[in-house]
Design a protein around this motif. Structure first.
Motif: not given
Length: 268
Positions: A168-179, A181-183, A185-199
Motif C-alpha cells: 500500500w505504500s507503493m500504491a501511494l507512490v504509484g499514484l503520486t509519481a510523475k514518471s 523513473e521516480q518510482i 528512485t523510491w525503491m533505491v532511496s526507501l526500500l533498500m536502506p530499510l532492508a540493509y539496516t535490518s537483521t
C-alpha cells in the motif's frame, strides 16, 4: 451489474459490495498474465538473484560457509527480495492510470477501494508464486527448517502479511509519481536502506551501537525475527507482536492516503 436507461442518460447500478468488486478487479489484473506471462518472471528474478548471489558469494565470508549462512539467512533473503519487488505495485498502478484503464472503470459504480485493493491482491498472488518457487530453490540447495511444514507455513504467512501492508505504500507512490523513473528512485532511496539496516542477513550484535538501535525498531527486523522463530519451531512472542503492530500501522497510514491520492488524481 445492470443498467437503467432513460432518454437523458444511462445510469449504472450494482448490488455487489466492495470486497466482491475487489475480487473482480483482482481477476482482471491476473488475466493479463495470459497475454504477458513474462511478468511472472519479474516477480521471481529479484528474490532469486538475491538468494543465490548473497548466499554463494558472501555467505562463506560472513559465516564461515555458505551452508551455515543459508541456514541463518536463506528465508529472510527471500523475504527481502520479495520486499524489493513490491515496487511492481506502484509501477502497475502508474501504468493503469497512464493508459486510462481506471478512467473507464470509474465511469462504473466501482468502489475506489476495490480498484486499488484489486491491484494489491493480484500482486500478492504473484508474490506468493515467487515465494513458492524461490523457497523450493532454497530447499533444493540445502535449506531445512526445524519447525517443519507448520513453521514454514507460518513464516510464509508472516511474509505475505508484511508484503500486503507494504504494497500500500507503493500504491501511494504509484499514484503520486510523475514518471516510472521516480518510482524506481523510491525503491533505491526507501526500500533498500530499510532492508540493509535490518537483521535480514546479519546478526544484530555485529552492528555498531547506534545502528543496532535502529535495526531493533526496523519493521524488517520484526519480520526477520518472526520468521526465524517460526522456522525454528518455537512459539512467537514479542517479535510477532511488533510485526503485527507495524503491519497495522502501515495499513492505517497508507490505505487512507492512497485513496485520497486516487480521488485527487481523478479530479485533477
Amino acid at each position: 451489474m445492470t443498467t437503467a436507461t432513460s432518454t437523458a442518460a444511462t445510469t449504472w447500478t450494482t448490488t455487489r459490495g466492495p470486497l466482491a468488486q475487489a475480487a473482480s478487479m483482482t481477476a482482471r489484473s491476473l488475466a493479463s498474465i495470459r497475454h504477458q506471462p513474462a511478468q511472472l518472471v519479474d516477480y521471481l528474478m529479484i528474490p532469486m538473484m538475491i538468494l543465490l548471489s548473497i548466499t554463494f558469494f558472501m555467505g562463506g565470508q560472513m559465516m564461515g560457509s555458505w551452508q551455515a549462512f543459508l541456514d541463518y539467512a536463506g528465508p529472510t533473503l527471500i523475504a527481502m527480495g520479495l520486499f524489493f519487488a513490491i515496487v511492481s505495485t506502484g509501477l502497475g498502478l502508474f501504468a493503469d492510470i497512464k493508459t486510462g484503464v481506471f478512467d473507464r472503470l470509474t465511469a462504473m459504480p466501482v468502489s475506489r477501494f476495490a480498484l486499488l485493493a484489486g491491484r494489491v491482491a493480484a500482486d500478492m498472488i504473484k508474490h506468493l508464486w515467487a515465494l513458492l518457487i524461490v523457497g523450493g530453490v532454497a530447499f533444493a540447495i540445502g535449506y531445512r527448517a526445524d519447525g517443519g511444514v507448520l513453521g514454514v507455513a507460518g513464516a510464509a504467512a508472516a511474509v505475505m502479511l508484511f508484503l500486503f501492508a507494504s504494497s500500500w505504500s507503493m500504491a501511494l507512490v504509484g499514484l503520486t509519481a510523475k514518471s516510472e523513473e521516480q518510482i524506481q528512485t523510491w525503491m533505491v532511496s526507501l526500500l533498500m536502506p530499510l532492508a540493509y539496516t535490518s537483521t535480514m542477513f546479519v546478526e544484530i550484535e555485529t552492528l555498531p551501537g547506534p545502528v543496532q538501535w535502529w535495526a531493533r525498531v526496523n519493521p524488517l527486523t520484526a519480520l526477520a525475527d518472526t520468521m526465524r522463530v517460526l522456522l525454528a519451531g518455537e512459539t512467537p512472542g514479542g517479535e510477532a507482536l511488533a510485526l503485527l503492530g507495524w503491519c497495522a500501522a502501515i495499513l492505517a497510514v497508507f490505505v487512507p492516503l492512497s485513496l485520497r491520492a486516487y480521488r485527487r488524481k481523478l479530479t485533477s
